[in-house]
Design a protein around this motif. Sequence first.
Motif, PDB file in Angstrom:
ATOM      1  N   PRO B 271       0.832  -1.211   0.000  1.00 47.94           N
ATOM      2  CA  PRO B 271       0.000   0.000   0.000  1.00 47.94           C
ATOM      3  C   PRO B 271       0.866   1.261   0.000  1.00 47.94           C
ATOM      4  O   PRO B 271       1.375   1.673   1.041  1.00 47.94           O
ATOM      5  N   SER B 272       1.014   1.878  -1.178  1.00 46.46           N
ATOM      6  CA  SER B 272       1.893   3.052  -1.267  1.00 46.46           C
ATOM      7  C   SER B 272       1.342   4.223  -0.456  1.00 46.46           C
ATOM      8  O   SER B 272       2.084   5.128  -0.105  1.00 46.46           O
ATOM      9  N   ASN B 273       0.072   4.173  -0.128  1.00 44.05           N
ATOM     10  CA  ASN B 273      -0.524   5.247   0.682  1.00 44.05           C
ATOM     11  C   ASN B 273      -0.419   4.981   2.180  1.00 44.05           C
ATOM     12  O   ASN B 273      -1.175   5.542   2.963  1.00 44.05           O
ATOM     13  N   TYR B 274       0.514   4.132   2.575  1.00 43.09           N
ATOM     14  CA  TYR B 274       0.624   3.831   4.015  1.00 43.09           C
ATOM     15  C   TYR B 274       1.006   5.071   4.815  1.00 43.09           C
ATOM     16  O   TYR B 274       0.826   5.103   6.038  1.00 43.09           O
ATOM     17  N   GLY B 275       1.523   6.096   4.127  1.00 41.68           N
ATOM     18  CA  GLY B 275       1.858   7.350   4.811  1.00 41.68           C
ATOM     19  C   GLY B 275       0.646   7.992   5.474  1.00 41.68           C
ATOM     20  O   GLY B 275       0.797   8.777   6.414  1.00 41.68           O
ATOM     21  N   TYR B 276      -0.547   7.649   4.991  1.00 44.59           N
ATOM     22  CA  TYR B 276      -1.755   8.163   5.650  1.00 44.59           C
ATOM     23  C   TYR B 276      -1.844   7.682   7.095  1.00 44.59           C
ATOM     24  O   TYR B 276      -2.504   8.314   7.919  1.00 44.59           O
ATOM     25  N   LEU B 277      -1.212   6.550   7.390  1.00 44.89           N
ATOM     26  CA  LEU B 277      -1.175   6.095   8.784  1.00 44.89           C
ATOM     27  C   LEU B 277      -0.491   7.142   9.647  1.00 44.89           C
ATOM     28  O   LEU B 277      -0.871   7.369  10.795  1.00 44.89           O
ATOM     29  N   LEU B 278       0.549   7.773   9.076  1.00 45.79           N
ATOM     30  CA  LEU B 278       1.242   8.826   9.812  1.00 45.79           C
ATOM     31  C   LEU B 278       0.399  10.102   9.821  1.00 45.79           C
ATOM     32  O   LEU B 278       0.088  10.638  10.885  1.00 45.79           O
ATOM     33  N   PHE B 279      -0.003  10.534   8.618  1.00 50.04           N
ATOM     34  CA  PHE B 279      -0.739  11.803   8.540  1.00 50.04           C
ATOM     35  C   PHE B 279      -1.966  11.778   9.456  1.00 50.04           C
ATOM     36  O   PHE B 279      -2.342  12.793  10.017  1.00 50.04           O
ATOM     37  N   LYS B 280      -2.584  10.611   9.553  1.00 46.35           N
ATOM     38  CA  LYS B 280      -3.845  10.505  10.284  1.00 46.35           C
ATOM     39  C   LYS B 280      -3.674   9.837  11.643  1.00 46.35           C
ATOM     40  O   LYS B 280      -4.657   9.404  12.251  1.00 46.35           O
ATOM     41  N   ARG B 281      -2.452   9.692  12.108  1.00 48.79           N
ATOM     42  CA  ARG B 281      -2.198   9.069  13.428  1.00 48.79           C
ATOM     43  C   ARG B 281      -3.017   7.781  13.532  1.00 48.79           C
ATOM     44  O   ARG B 281      -3.746   7.547  14.504  1.00 48.79           O
ATOM     45  N   ALA B 282      -2.916   6.966  12.520  1.00 52.27           N
ATOM     46  CA  ALA B 282      -3.789   5.799  12.407  1.00 52.27           C
ATOM     47  C   ALA B 282      -2.976   4.520  12.528  1.00 52.27           C
ATOM     48  O   ALA B 282      -1.749   4.541  12.486  1.00 52.27           O
ATOM     49  N   ARG B 283      -3.671   3.422  12.671  1.00 52.88           N
ATOM     50  CA  ARG B 283      -2.963   2.154  12.782  1.00 52.88           C
ATOM     51  C   ARG B 283      -3.525   1.121  11.814  1.00 52.88           C
ATOM     52  O   ARG B 283      -4.699   1.137  11.468  1.00 52.88           O
ATOM     53  N   MET B 284      -2.633   0.225  11.396  1.00 53.86           N
ATOM     54  CA  MET B 284      -3.026  -0.897  10.545  1.00 53.86           C
ATOM     55  C   MET B 284      -2.584  -2.138  11.299  1.00 53.86           C
ATOM     56  O   MET B 284      -1.425  -2.214  11.735  1.00 53.86           O
ATOM     57  N   GLU B 285      -3.479  -3.079  11.478  1.00 50.87           N
ATOM     58  CA  GLU B 285      -3.161  -4.181  12.384  1.00 50.87           C
ATOM     59  C   GLU B 285      -3.687  -5.498  11.839  1.00 50.87           C
ATOM     60  O   GLU B 285      -4.792  -5.568  11.304  1.00 50.87           O
ATOM     61  N   GLY B 286      -2.884  -6.521  11.933  1.00 48.77           N
ATOM     62  CA  GLY B 286      -3.304  -7.852  11.547  1.00 48.77           C
ATOM     63  C   GLY B 286      -3.705  -8.673  12.766  1.00 48.77           C
ATOM     64  O   GLY B 286      -3.383  -8.324  13.893  1.00 48.77           O
ATOM     65  N   PHE B 287      -4.420  -9.744  12.516  1.00 52.15           N
ATOM     66  CA  PHE B 287      -4.844 -10.605  13.621  1.00 52.15           C
ATOM     67  C   PHE B 287      -5.018 -12.014  13.081  1.00 52.15           C
ATOM     68  O   PHE B 287      -5.221 -12.219  11.883  1.00 52.15           O
ATOM     69  N   ILE B 288      -4.938 -12.976  13.960  1.00 53.35           N
ATOM     70  CA  ILE B 288      -5.195 -14.371  13.610  1.00 53.35           C
ATOM     71  C   ILE B 288      -6.289 -14.848  14.546  1.00 53.35           C
ATOM     72  O   ILE B 288      -6.119 -14.858  15.764  1.00 53.35           O
ATOM     73  N   VAL B 289      -7.411 -15.211  13.963  1.00 47.79           N
ATOM     74  CA  VAL B 289      -8.580 -15.517  14.796  1.00 47.79           C
ATOM     75  C   VAL B 289      -8.287 -16.668  15.761  1.00 47.79           C
ATOM     76  O   VAL B 289      -8.769 -16.676  16.902  1.00 47.79           O
ATOM     77  N   LEU B 290      -7.472 -17.624  15.333  1.00 48.47           N
ATOM     78  CA  LEU B 290      -7.189 -18.782  16.192  1.00 48.47           C
ATOM     79  C   LEU B 290      -6.564 -18.378  17.529  1.00 48.47           C
ATOM     80  O   LEU B 290      -6.797 -19.020  18.551  1.00 48.47           O
TER      81      LEU B 290
END
Lengths: 378, 378
Positions: B271-290
């Motif tokens: 995702p080349s727009n991952y910089g929006y995580l910085l601009f928007k003080r945001a987070r991207m997070e993975g999870f494993i349901v198990l």
Amino acid sequence: MPNANHQIALVQNPAGKFSGSDFKLKKTPIPKPKKGQFLVRNLYLSLDPANRLWASPYASYTPPVGLGEVMRGFTVSEVIESKHPKFKAGDIVQGMDGWQEYAISDGVNYNEEGKVDTWNMKAVVKAGLPISAGLSVLGTTGLAAYVGLLTTCHPKRGETVLVSGAAGATGSIAGQLAKIKGCRAVGIAGSDEKCKILRKEFGFDAAINYKTQDLDKAIAKTCPKGVDIYFDNVGGDMLNIALTHINDHARVSICGAISQYTTLEKGIQGPSNYGYLLFKRARMEGFIVLDHYIKDRDKMVADMIRWIKAGKIHYRDEIVNGLAKAPKVINRLYDGRNMGKLTVKIGEEPAAPVKPKRKAAKKSAKKPKRKAAKAKRR
Amino acid sequence: MPNANHQIALVQNPAGKFSGSDFKLKKTPIPKPKKGQFLVRNLYLSLDPANRLWASPYASYTPPVGLGEVMRGFTVSEVIESKHPKFKAGDIVQGMDGWQEYAISDGVNYNEEGKVDTWNMKAVVKAGLPISAGLSVLGTTGLAAYVGLLTTCHPKRGETVLVSGAAGATGSIAGQLAKIKGCRAVGIAGSDEKCKILRKEFGFDAAINYKTQDLDKAIAKTCPKGVDIYFDNVGGDMLNIALTHINDHARVSICGAISQYTTLEKGIQGPSNYGYLLFKRARMEGFIVLDHYIKDRDKMVADMIRWIKAGKIHYRDEIVNGLAKAPKVINRLYDGRNMGKLTVKIGEEPAAPVKPKRKAAKKSAKKPKRKAAKAKRR
């Protein structure tokens, strides 16, 4: 006081690194403060990687600097004349008063909600630290390390913290904060000299020269238990490779992406290995240090001053003399040629901005003073 | 009981979508359980987007399926014979017993620490819900929505939740959970029919057909207050465009990246727009349901059953008859041709796996039963 305010305006959006023709020197009359305003004389100007982002036509967490406007920048300044209830002549303040000798301020710096107030640096003066530290270890650069590592990632004793741009003003502090929290700190930098300084001066457990080493193998070797926290200033390939080394529940702190700032027009390289966030139940998170000023600046500054005095935080200020040099020296940030906080001295410090009490003067940290002095001699 | 166990083994790593030659039908004797083991007869097999990832030679959160091994898959099964203290003949269980008719289990399913135990589905039987729901709304697919939205993103009333792959087994539940939490739910799907179902059956506030609409404009229109939570099943361009719409402090939940699974060999689109995580003080997070099964499965299942019975969660099971069809129908997941949870019926359900008390039988939700029946007729 001469009635001339030398300013540097942005007149075109840079292509690649900054060039001289992106800026124009201007001379305007020194403005007069109205009610609720104060006039500052800028003493130090902070040059930061993000400046390139601000000078692009793209909005980020701030709108772009308009063409013809004075270039935006963090400053440490002396209040010269005040019609503002909270500031008085002689106060040393940190604000966002730009690439110019004098500025009018209403005590509010930029953020989207206009909530970040100009910082009256009494605590720094009282601690006997150099006021230029208000732009480095105690300014946005140092506190970005605090927010990006401590507030965002919650490092736990025994974890491994990998820092890119580790010899920079923020990265070097991030590594030392990791050590304070009992973590293994590994830094990535662009020369053997920087790597040596990371280990010897800043106390990193290991350092990687990404220009001469295979980064993937070097991370595996220096982080034998994997990476729990990756503090990223660089982006690009470095972020992408680092992601393949993260542990379960890792935190990736996005502080910046300096590898991408001078090629914004070609598009940003996205981290194709972002799937590791899923595989490793990990998170990648951005932050804006200014957000945390509102609530936590006093506490953060007090912590940092305590750690500096205890010899746990070292820092380097690389101070260049003369506002007119800013357009040229700023490229050191993108060449990897700077070491420590790149700062421009715009004006002479007042002879005695505040008379510290004898006791405070005695207590004042000698190390930072020596370092600042050394830096000034360059 | 015939002494033949029909199995489907993975014999080559797929290139692109699955092809028939990636699999081989095998016939082996039905194995015998030893002490601490039990024998199951598989009734339903779950086909999931991540299966393509497991069949690649690349490790993710699980090691790849070895060539020649029975293809890995979640199953709902009947215990036939048990020498395990916790399971007895007649129990209906959810496990990871693969693409085959019979399997030996020691009650432990795959995860890195071997902590996920086979689930004795008493609560589902008691609630009178179809046992195939143990692979859909009450299985990893439905609970992935629970973990990925509720546990990972903490939706707050009034927030906007954007879901990609919204007509899928996980996405459709994520949108309904968003509604339960008082959020605006907007779904992205690949046909007008799916979009209609999102709005009419699953209660999304708006739906976007990404194949016929300009995604960027459509997100702006359907999420006028921006996106607070983006629940991503798709990756690629969709993730990248969605990132430009996130609000301050947004959460991006990485559930999967179905657009990338069939082109893994060409590399993943970052995702080349991952910089929006910085601009928007945001987070991207993975999870494993198990991971969350260990501590929270009982509570999550109880919540879901309660919401199903209250009519707040609807679901669709698309059940295909016959193990031998699995290699072909699995590609529906990557073509966007499936609607709801893609499940293969391997064996007939026992006549009366558990005799529910009269009261429980009366209480049993009629809707899901009808739906499952409808699905079976296809």
